[in-house]
Write an enzyme that holds these catalytic residues in place. Structure first.
Site, PDB file in Angstrom:
ATOM      1  N   HIS A 354       0.721  -1.116  -0.267  1.00 50.81           N
ATOM      2  CA  HIS A 354      -0.232  -0.070   0.058  1.00 50.81           C
ATOM      3  C   HIS A 354       1.026   1.217   0.008  1.00 50.81           C
ATOM      4  O   HIS A 354       0.181   2.289  -0.085  1.00 50.81           O
ATOM      5  CB  HIS A 354      -1.159  -0.001   1.359  1.00 50.81           C
ATOM      6  CG  HIS A 354      -1.671  -0.804   0.973  1.00 50.81           C
ATOM      7  ND1 HIS A 354      -3.382  -0.862   0.818  1.00 50.81           N
ATOM      8  CD2 HIS A 354      -1.619  -1.966   2.295  1.00 50.81           C
ATOM      9  CE1 HIS A 354      -4.013  -1.851   0.645  1.00 50.81           C
ATOM     10  NE2 HIS A 354      -3.426  -2.775   1.220  1.00 50.81           N
ATOM     11  N   LYS A 542      -7.827  14.241   4.478  1.00 48.46           N
ATOM     12  CA  LYS A 542      -6.966  12.994   4.525  1.00 48.46           C
ATOM     13  C   LYS A 542      -5.722  13.197   5.138  1.00 48.46           C
ATOM     14  O   LYS A 542      -5.767  13.811   6.444  1.00 48.46           O
ATOM     15  CB  LYS A 542      -6.580  12.915   3.115  1.00 48.46           C
ATOM     16  CG  LYS A 542      -5.588  13.720   2.743  1.00 48.46           C
ATOM     17  CD  LYS A 542      -5.268  14.401   0.868  1.00 48.46           C
ATOM     18  CE  LYS A 542      -6.183  14.300  -0.103  1.00 48.46           C
ATOM     19  NZ  LYS A 542      -6.366  12.768  -0.718  1.00 48.46           N
ATOM     20  N   ARG A 543      -5.508  11.828   6.177  1.00 49.13           N
ATOM     21  CA  ARG A 543      -3.942  12.041   6.562  1.00 49.13           C
ATOM     22  C   ARG A 543      -3.007  13.873   6.536  1.00 49.13           C
ATOM     23  O   ARG A 543      -2.937  13.703   4.890  1.00 49.13           O
ATOM     24  CB  ARG A 543      -2.717  10.965   6.730  1.00 49.13           C
ATOM     25  CG  ARG A 543      -3.839   9.843   7.983  1.00 49.13           C
ATOM     26  CD  ARG A 543      -3.456  10.361   9.123  1.00 49.13           C
ATOM     27  NE  ARG A 543      -2.900  10.242   9.932  1.00 49.13           N
ATOM     28  CZ  ARG A 543      -2.866   9.533  10.727  1.00 49.13           C
ATOM     29  NH1 ARG A 543      -3.309   8.378  11.546  1.00 49.13           N
ATOM     30  NH2 ARG A 543      -1.021   9.633  11.255  1.00 49.13           N
ATOM     31  N   LYS A 548       1.171  14.762   0.492  1.00 47.90           N
ATOM     32  CA  LYS A 548       0.080  15.095   0.149  1.00 47.90           C
ATOM     33  C   LYS A 548      -0.651  16.036  -0.282  1.00 47.90           C
ATOM     34  O   LYS A 548      -1.804  16.639  -1.069  1.00 47.90           O
ATOM     35  CB  LYS A 548      -1.196  14.544   1.528  1.00 47.90           C
ATOM     36  CG  LYS A 548      -0.775  12.374   1.516  1.00 47.90           C
ATOM     37  CD  LYS A 548      -2.287  12.247   2.392  1.00 47.90           C
ATOM     38  CE  LYS A 548      -2.140  10.713   2.541  1.00 47.90           C
ATOM     39  NZ  LYS A 548      -2.716   9.677   1.809  1.00 47.90           N
ATOM     40  N   THR A 650      -8.351   6.699  -2.376  1.00 48.62           N
ATOM     41  CA  THR A 650      -9.612   5.814  -1.697  1.00 48.62           C
ATOM     42  C   THR A 650     -11.034   7.118  -1.918  1.00 48.62           C
ATOM     43  O   THR A 650     -12.035   6.795  -1.639  1.00 48.62           O
ATOM     44  CB  THR A 650     -10.042   4.330  -1.120  1.00 48.62           C
ATOM     45  OG1 THR A 650      -9.526   5.488   0.666  1.00 48.62           O
ATOM     46  CG2 THR A 650      -9.632   3.806  -0.773  1.00 48.62           C
ATOM     47  N   LYS A 654     -14.764   8.637  -3.692  1.00 51.65           N
ATOM     48  CA  LYS A 654     -15.640   8.601  -2.379  1.00 51.65           C
ATOM     49  C   LYS A 654     -16.180  10.047  -3.142  1.00 51.65           C
ATOM     50  O   LYS A 654     -17.824  10.756  -3.020  1.00 51.65           O
ATOM     51  CB  LYS A 654     -15.507   8.371  -1.304  1.00 51.65           C
ATOM     52  CG  LYS A 654     -15.240   7.550  -0.488  1.00 51.65           C
ATOM     53  CD  LYS A 654     -14.996   7.331   0.641  1.00 51.65           C
ATOM     54  CE  LYS A 654     -13.558   6.185   1.484  1.00 51.65           C
ATOM     55  NZ  LYS A 654     -13.315   6.198   2.573  1.00 51.65           N
TER      56      LYS A 654
HETATM   57  C1  26W Z   1       4.062   1.282   9.809  1.00 53.55           C
HETATM   58  C2  26W Z   1       3.108   2.389   9.657  1.00 53.55           C
HETATM   59  C3  26W Z   1       2.640   2.377   8.843  1.00 53.55           C
HETATM   60  C4  26W Z   1       1.001   2.093   8.990  1.00 53.55           C
HETATM   61  C5  26W Z   1       0.604   2.463   7.238  1.00 53.55           C
HETATM   62  C6  26W Z   1       2.844   1.979   7.200  1.00 53.55           C
HETATM   63  C7  26W Z   1       1.965   1.797   6.744  1.00 53.55           C
HETATM   64  C8  26W Z   1       1.501   2.538   6.595  1.00 53.55           C
HETATM   65  C9  26W Z   1      -0.439   1.749   5.398  1.00 53.55           C
HETATM   66  C10 26W Z   1       0.425   1.307   4.483  1.00 53.55           C
HETATM   67  C11 26W Z   1      -0.696   3.447   4.744  1.00 53.55           C
HETATM   68  C12 26W Z   1      -1.390   4.179   4.648  1.00 53.55           C
HETATM   69  O1  26W Z   1      -2.609   3.786   4.583  1.00 53.55           O
HETATM   70  N1  26W Z   1      -1.835   3.579   2.683  1.00 53.55           N
HETATM   71  C13 26W Z   1      -2.498   3.429   2.128  1.00 53.55           C
HETATM   72  O2  26W Z   1      -2.957   2.616   1.314  1.00 53.55           O
HETATM   73  C14 26W Z   1      -4.597   3.301   0.703  1.00 53.55           C
HETATM   74  C15 26W Z   1      -5.631   1.744   0.819  1.00 53.55           C
HETATM   75  O3  26W Z   1      -4.524   1.104  -0.271  1.00 53.55           O
HETATM   76  C16 26W Z   1      -4.454   3.957  -0.494  1.00 53.55           C
HETATM   77  O4  26W Z   1      -4.689   4.122  -0.888  1.00 53.55           O
HETATM   78  C17 26W Z   1      -3.082   4.957  -0.254  1.00 53.55           C
HETATM   79  O5  26W Z   1      -2.974   5.716  -1.659  1.00 53.55           O
HETATM   80  C18 26W Z   1      -2.341   4.911   0.729  1.00 53.55           C
HETATM   81  O6  26W Z   1      -1.424   5.711   1.096  1.00 53.55           O
END
Ligand code: 26W
Length: 809
Positions: A354, A542-543, A548, A650, A654
């Site tokens: 992701h 978004k975060r 971003k 995502t 929406k």
């Molecule tokens: C370990 C710390 C950590 C926590 C969460 C690293 C990475 C993440 C996630 C992978 C971050 C995340 O939410 N990524 C998002 O995933 C969505 C679902 O596929 C995508 O639509 C977003 O573009 C992506 O940023």
């Protein structure tokens, strides 16, 4: 089976008496909320029995979706909708003297996730139920979900999110399914009669107790389950009999055990390598695999066919330890040899990536693993050694490539490389992102085994994100399709384009206007601020992350503000800019950007020059339930990440589905969106991913843009000077102009993309002045958003990765 409102109200009255010992006249809203949840839970439990019997009979392959995050949000209205009893529930509540809307509003969000990845997991689980796929989600039952955000003096303050008080109404504890997870201790390997025997001793045990949440499918009795593991200590509660030394140790052990399920890590796209996080990861994968194996053995008596009966999906690398854990059980507990165990394991697991951000790639210090998980370490070491020998052969000793692909290197265990080595399928989440995985991040592995690499573009639950949150649009869609069939067949949404276009576009305009009013009414009640509903609602939620580029949006607002101040007659389309974003508590730059947006907002909103023309709002505590109110009211959707960085997005889907137009870069799923609607129906701008990569190669110097562009200079100078509150944002400006040691200034290319963004913004503003045109564009966007339904995505997972059937009607 359907329920009339009378039947529901009888069930509720009974439940209220038996569970809470209260009559309707004495019941509080909280009592009534819980009563409704329990009544729906009962219905789902009945359905679940049926589903389990069906699964038991079919012997079909089961899907296990492992994710450290499920951002479920609220469930009462959603479950009632999927069970087909929403109108009846509302009526029943009304007849008992309660307001359904008030009860829905009372429910806390189950915030067991950070952002995109967690919300995606929740949408997909709903979709598996609707598509009648036997699937289970697994995660941790965090006592505290994603923190609540307060804005105090323009700055983010984090408060604990104690969701379980009312949220627990959906959970059923299953003590009989408790698993034991072992940490620490030491491992002895010996040989008995030529067989390798591994003994793990001196470990501490943590109990994993399941708390299950049922997930109802839409228009089906099929009901899946989200299994949330709670962590408990096996140490007896009666500690008074312990000698004093043991007493303290016993308390300590209990606290350490239970800390595992205390809190969700609020970091998104950034890893820190904390011991507690590793404990969380192993805890939940170990409990999960043990429970799958236990049930499998009870049914089949052997693990030989395990991979035929189970597909395990690894949601980003966080659950990667499922690989060595399954190996451990096969080797140590079941006595398989290495090759057979490896065959079974690798034919069971698949991995979804992701993110390509380097700082989000998980690497664990090997010493941490050696101490915490000594047996798992030995298995990892063996997997890594075998793989490395293969890499050395394949790359003829080219150690650069060997090291890039290695699993254990430089004292660190690299989870993504382990996934690539062990998984039978690896997928990205949009076309562009999957290409980047193939051509860049996992290029060597792709060349070796191209068939393993797939793309599944993300999707969202359109039942929640359209029908439930935007009733006006849902009604219009039903008219266009001739029925509610689009809820199971999102591809039917294109029929909206076949309706009389002028009249339909006009209707869309009216629906949007009503949704904007509803949002402003809510916001006025909530925050005491009136929004200008005549202005365009321009939204970025978004975060908060530098890639971003919320800052790019803010810089453009500063530009507009300066123009307005220079020339009161400057003509532009009135806007309300809405932001919503949580920053990871340790991410200083992200927090400063939030502060800057709030300083800017206060200055703009207080300035008479901006009255009725420019308004800036930072929405506190952005979360699923806030998104549900906001999406239907949004008109312009900001999807402005540096190309190549946003895996999919995502939120973009929406917005599109609710009729907002997108201003965005060709990044993530914006690319597919553009393929659907054409460039004329969105506002594209900025460097492409290839151009960004080329600029990195050539050496990008942001200060050249600064020197050559007076507009940019004035914006940055204002950020240095600050706004009415006198806070200066020099750190932010410095990050845009001065390269850190060994790095590059403005690594997300804000200055390079600014002019192009400004032009796209101007075009969006111009277009908005022609409502017919705007609404026609919105129509095209909505009609062609069916591609982004989770059902389409989950069907692709089912066919190409899990190899399981989906519902046929
Ligand atoms: C370990 C710390 C950590 C926590 C969460 C690293 C990475 C993440 C996630 C992978 C971050 C995340 O939410 N990524 C998002 O995933 C969505 C679902 O596929 C995508 O639509 C977003 O573009 C992506 O940023």
């Amino acid at each position: 089976m359907g329920y009339t409102s009378k039947q529901l109200s009888k069930l509720m009255v009974d439940k209220l008496r038996r569970t809470f010992g209260r009559d309707v006249s004495e019941a509080t809203d909280a009592d009534m909320f819980q009563t409704c949840a329990l009544v729906l839970r009962d219905i789902m439990s009945g359905n679940r029995v049926e589903t389990r019997e069906k699964n038991q009979k079919n012997n079909a392959r089961q899907v296990h979706y492992l994710s450290l995050e499920f951002l479920v949000g609220r469930s009462l209205e959603k479950n009632a909708f999927n069970l087909g009893v929403l109108p009846q529930l509302k009526e029943a509540l009304g007849s008992l003297g309660f307001s359904a809307a008030d009860l829905f509003e009372l429910e806390p969000d189950a915030g067991l996730g950070n952002g995109g990845l967690g919300r995606l997991a929740a949408c997909y689980l709903e979709s598996t139920a609707t598509l009648e796929i036997p699937a289970t989600g697994y995660s941790i039952c965090y006592e505290l979900g994603i923190f609540k955000q307060k804005i105090v003096d323009g700055q983010q303050v984090e408060l604990p999110d104690n969701w379980l008080q009312l949220g627990a109404a959906w959970l059923v504890t299953r003590p009989e399914d408790t698993e034991e997870v072992h940490f620490g201790g030491h491992v002895d390997v010996s040989y008995e009669n030529g067989r390798r025997v591994v003994r793990h001793s001196g470990y501490t045990t943590v109990l994993a107790v399941p708390r299950d949440m049922k997930i109802a499918g839409y228009k089906t009795n099929h009901t899946n389950r989200l299994r949330l593991w709670d962590a408990k200590s096996p140490t007896p509660v009666d500690l008074s009999r312990f000698s004093s030394g043991d007493y303290v140790k016993a308390v300590e052990e209990k606290a350490t055990a239970e800390a595992i399920a205390k809190v969700l890590y609020p970091e998104d796209n950034h890893t820190e390598g904390k011991m507690l996080r590793l404990r969380q990861q192993y805890f939940f994968v170990s409990a999960t695999v043990q429970s799958i194996v236990r049930k499998h053995k009870a049914k089949y008596g052997t693990l030989r066919n395990f991979h035929e009966k189970h597909a395990i999906q690894i949601n980003d690398t966080h659950p990667t330890l499922v690989i060595p854990e399954l190996m451990r059980i096969l080797l140590d507990e079941e006595g398989y040899n290495w090759d057979d165990a490896w065959y079974i394991t690798t034919h069971t697991v698949s991995y979804t990536n992701h993110t390509v951000l380097a700082e989000a790639l998980e690497r664990w210090p090997q010493d941490l693993i050696i101490n915490l998980l000594p047996r798992i370490w030995l298995i990892l070491d063996e997997i890594s050694g075998k793989y490395q020998r293969r890499l050395e052969q394949e790359f003829h000793g080219d150690m650069d490539r060997v090291s890039r692909n290695a699993i254990i290197w430089d004292g660190q265990v690299r989870m993504a490389n382990l996934c690539v080595c062990a998984c039978q399928a690896i997928n990205g989440v949009s076309a562009l992102h999957s290409d980047i995985l193939k051509n860049d991040v996992f290029h060597d592995a792709y060349r070796r085994d191209p068939k393993k690499f797939l793309n599944v573009t993300n999707g969202i639950d359109h039942r929640r994100w359209l029908a439930q949150i935007n009733p006006g649009l849902h009604e219009l869609m039903c008219e266009a399709v001739g029925s509610g069939d689009y809820l199971l067949h999102p591809e039917l949404m294109v029929q909206l384009e076949k309706k009389a276009p002028v009249a339909t576009a006009k209707r869309l305009g009216e629906i949007k206007a009503a949704n904007k009013r509803a949002f402003s009414d809510w916001y006025a009640r909530e925050a005491g601020v009136l929004l200008n509903t005549d202005a365009m609602f321009d939204v970025q939620v978004k975060r908060l992350h530098e890639y971003k580029r919320q800052l790019l949006n803010a810089m453009h607002i500063i530009y507009l503000y300066q123009r307005l101040k220079d020339d009161p007659h400057f003509t532009f389309t009135p806007r309300v800019y809405l932001f919503g974003a949580k920053a990871a508590p340790g991410y200083a730059m992200a927090k400063q950007i939030i502060h800057l947006i709030n300083s800017l907002a206060n200055t703009v909103n207080a300035d008479p020059a901006c009255k009725d023309r420019l308004q800036v709002v930072f929405l506190e505590n952005y979360r699923v339930s806030l998104a549900e109110r906001l999406m239907p009211a949004a008109e312009l959707s900001e999807q402005i990440s540096t190309a190549g960085k946003e895996a999919s997005g995502t939120g973009n889907m929406k917005f599109m589905m609710n009729g907002a137009l997108t201003i965005g870069t060709l990044d993530g799923a914006n690319v597919e969106m553009c393929q659907q609607v054409g460039e004329d129906n969105m506002f594209l701008f900025g460097l492409t991913a290839n151009e960004v990569a080329a600029k990195v190669q050539q050496g990008y110097r942001s200060y050249e843009y600064y020197n050559q562009n007076e507009t940019l200079r004035r914006i940055l100078d204002q950020m240095t000077r600050g706004f009415d509150d006198g806070v200066s944002y020099t750190d932010i400006v410095n990050s845009l102009l001065f390269a850190p040691n060994g790095g590059m200034a403005d690594q997300y290319f804000l200055l390079a993309d600014f002019e192009s963004y400004r032009a796209a913004q101007a075009l969006a503003g111009q277009t908005y002045l022609d409502p017919k045109k705007w609404n026609q564009m919105a129509l095209v966007n909505i009609a062609r958003s069916g591609l982004f339904a989770a059902d389409r995505a989950v069907t692709e997972y089912a066919k190409n990765i899990w190899h399981v059937d989906v519902r046929k009607d």
